[in-house]
Design a protein around this motif. Structure first.
Motif, mmCIF file in Angstrom:
data_model
loop_
_atom_site.group_PDB
_atom_site.id
_atom_site.type_symbol
_atom_site.label_atom_id
_atom_site.label_comp_id
_atom_site.label_asym_id
_atom_site.label_seq_id
_atom_site.Cartn_x
_atom_site.Cartn_y
_atom_site.Cartn_z
ATOM 1 N N LEU A 194 0.829 -1.198 0.000
ATOM 2 C CA LEU A 194 0.000 0.000 0.000
ATOM 3 C C LEU A 194 0.864 1.249 0.000
ATOM 4 O O LEU A 194 2.019 1.211 0.437
ATOM 5 C CB LEU A 194 -0.884 0.011 1.266
ATOM 6 C CG LEU A 194 -1.718 -1.250 1.520
ATOM 7 C CD1 LEU A 194 -2.325 -1.201 2.908
ATOM 8 C CD2 LEU A 194 -2.782 -1.394 0.455
ATOM 9 N N ASP A 195 0.300 2.346 -0.435
ATOM 10 C CA ASP A 195 1.024 3.608 -0.355
ATOM 11 C C ASP A 195 1.152 4.059 1.097
ATOM 12 O O ASP A 195 2.167 4.606 1.490
ATOM 13 C CB ASP A 195 0.313 4.679 -1.185
ATOM 14 C CG ASP A 195 1.063 5.993 -1.137
ATOM 15 O OD1 ASP A 195 2.258 6.001 -1.501
ATOM 16 O OD2 ASP A 195 0.460 6.989 -0.705
ATOM 17 N N ASN A 196 0.111 3.808 1.890
ATOM 18 C CA ASN A 196 0.076 4.250 3.281
ATOM 19 C C ASN A 196 -0.685 3.206 4.087
ATOM 20 O O ASN A 196 -1.772 2.775 3.679
ATOM 21 C CB ASN A 196 -0.606 5.623 3.357
ATOM 22 C CG ASN A 196 -0.505 6.250 4.717
ATOM 23 O OD1 ASN A 196 -1.053 5.745 5.693
ATOM 24 N ND2 ASN A 196 0.193 7.380 4.793
ATOM 25 N N LEU A 197 -0.135 2.795 5.226
ATOM 26 C CA LEU A 197 -0.747 1.738 6.043
ATOM 27 C C LEU A 197 -1.981 2.180 6.828
ATOM 28 O O LEU A 197 -2.816 1.355 7.181
ATOM 29 C CB LEU A 197 0.274 1.183 7.045
ATOM 30 C CG LEU A 197 1.364 0.284 6.512
ATOM 31 C CD1 LEU A 197 2.290 -0.132 7.654
ATOM 32 C CD2 LEU A 197 0.788 -0.946 5.832
ATOM 33 N N TRP A 198 -2.077 3.474 7.133
ATOM 34 C CA TRP A 198 -3.078 3.903 8.107
ATOM 35 C C TRP A 198 -4.522 3.650 7.705
ATOM 36 O O TRP A 198 -5.314 3.201 8.555
ATOM 37 C CB TRP A 198 -2.852 5.364 8.496
ATOM 38 C CG TRP A 198 -1.553 5.498 9.225
ATOM 39 C CD1 TRP A 198 -0.420 6.109 8.771
ATOM 40 C CD2 TRP A 198 -1.226 4.961 10.507
ATOM 41 N NE1 TRP A 198 0.602 5.985 9.700
ATOM 42 C CE2 TRP A 198 0.123 5.290 10.781
ATOM 43 C CE3 TRP A 198 -1.935 4.237 11.453
ATOM 44 C CZ2 TRP A 198 0.767 4.924 11.955
ATOM 45 C CZ3 TRP A 198 -1.288 3.870 12.624
ATOM 46 C CH2 TRP A 198 0.035 4.218 12.869
ATOM 47 N N PRO A 199 -4.971 3.871 6.470
ATOM 48 C CA PRO A 199 -6.359 3.541 6.149
ATOM 49 C C PRO A 199 -6.675 2.054 6.335
ATOM 50 O O PRO A 199 -7.745 1.690 6.859
ATOM 51 C CB PRO A 199 -6.508 3.975 4.684
ATOM 52 C CG PRO A 199 -5.486 5.072 4.527
ATOM 53 C CD PRO A 199 -4.316 4.611 5.374
ATOM 54 N N PHE A 200 -5.738 1.190 5.942
ATOM 55 C CA PHE A 200 -5.914 -0.249 6.154
ATOM 56 C C PHE A 200 -5.973 -0.561 7.646
ATOM 57 O O PHE A 200 -6.855 -1.282 8.117
ATOM 58 C CB PHE A 200 -4.765 -1.012 5.486
ATOM 59 C CG PHE A 200 -4.793 -2.494 5.729
ATOM 60 C CD1 PHE A 200 -5.667 -3.312 5.039
ATOM 61 C CD2 PHE A 200 -3.931 -3.084 6.648
ATOM 62 C CE1 PHE A 200 -5.698 -4.682 5.259
ATOM 63 C CE2 PHE A 200 -3.943 -4.454 6.879
ATOM 64 C CZ PHE A 200 -4.836 -5.257 6.180
#
Length: 180
Positions: free
Chosen positions: A148-154
């Motif tokens: 992912l580009d960024n872990l936080w939404p997941f």
């Protein structure tokens, strides 16, 4: 790469450790001095470079079909690990080693934790095993590796779900995206 019966594992990028001595881990919420290890169920959590941030989720008793399909994916197994694109080259190039340690001195720490700790020095059962291709270990274990580009939404979806989960080194992830 999982421990055999009577063993636990400690993963490291250092192949020269002759003796594990209890210490206070700078990232731990535990104040005690411990030697840290994992059993077979949590070994996959450590098939990464040490500093790599990762968010992991898996099906447990009580996981809803909706959460399984939404987060793990319909027909995609029971476990998913997520990392950020910025870590792909390091995952490919890191030389990781698994130290096999005798299980006897280790006990679970905390009611919910799968981590195992010893309060006495522990010597490996032999030289460390090179872990090898970290991507191949995920594939062989049937664990999705999501990039992912960024872990936080997941991560936000995982912690609000009925899945089991763990986040390691999340402080090393990209900053949380600004709210829309």
């Amino acid at each position: 790469m999982r421990p055999r019966d009577g063993e636990v594992l400690h993963f490291s990028e250092d192949p020269t450790i002759a003796r594990f001595v209890p210490h206070v881990a700078p990232t731990s919420s535990e104040a005690g001095a411990y030697v840290w290890a994992v059993g077979p169920d949590r070994a996959p959590d450590y098939w990464f470079p040490r500093q790599c941030p990762r968010a992991m989720a898996w099906v447990v008793d009580g996981t809803s079909d909706r959460d399984r399909d939404r987060i793990v994916g319909a027909g995609c197994g029971v476990r998913v690990h997520a990392v950020e694109y910025a870590w792909l080259d390091r995952i490919r190039s890191t030389r990781l080693y698994a130290y096999r340690l005798p299980a006897a001195p280790f006990q679970p720490i905390g009611a919910e934790s799968q981590a195992l700790v010893a309060t006495e020095p522990v010597e490996p059962l032999g030289p460390p095993d090179p872990v090898g291709d970290l991507f191949a270990h995920h594939a062989e274990a049937g664990i999705q590796l999501r990039v992912l580009d960024n872990l936080w939404p997941f991560w936000d979806q995982v912690v609000g779900s009925t899945l089991g989960f763990s986040g390691i080194r999340l402080r090393n992830a990209k900053r949380r995206p600004a709210a829309p």
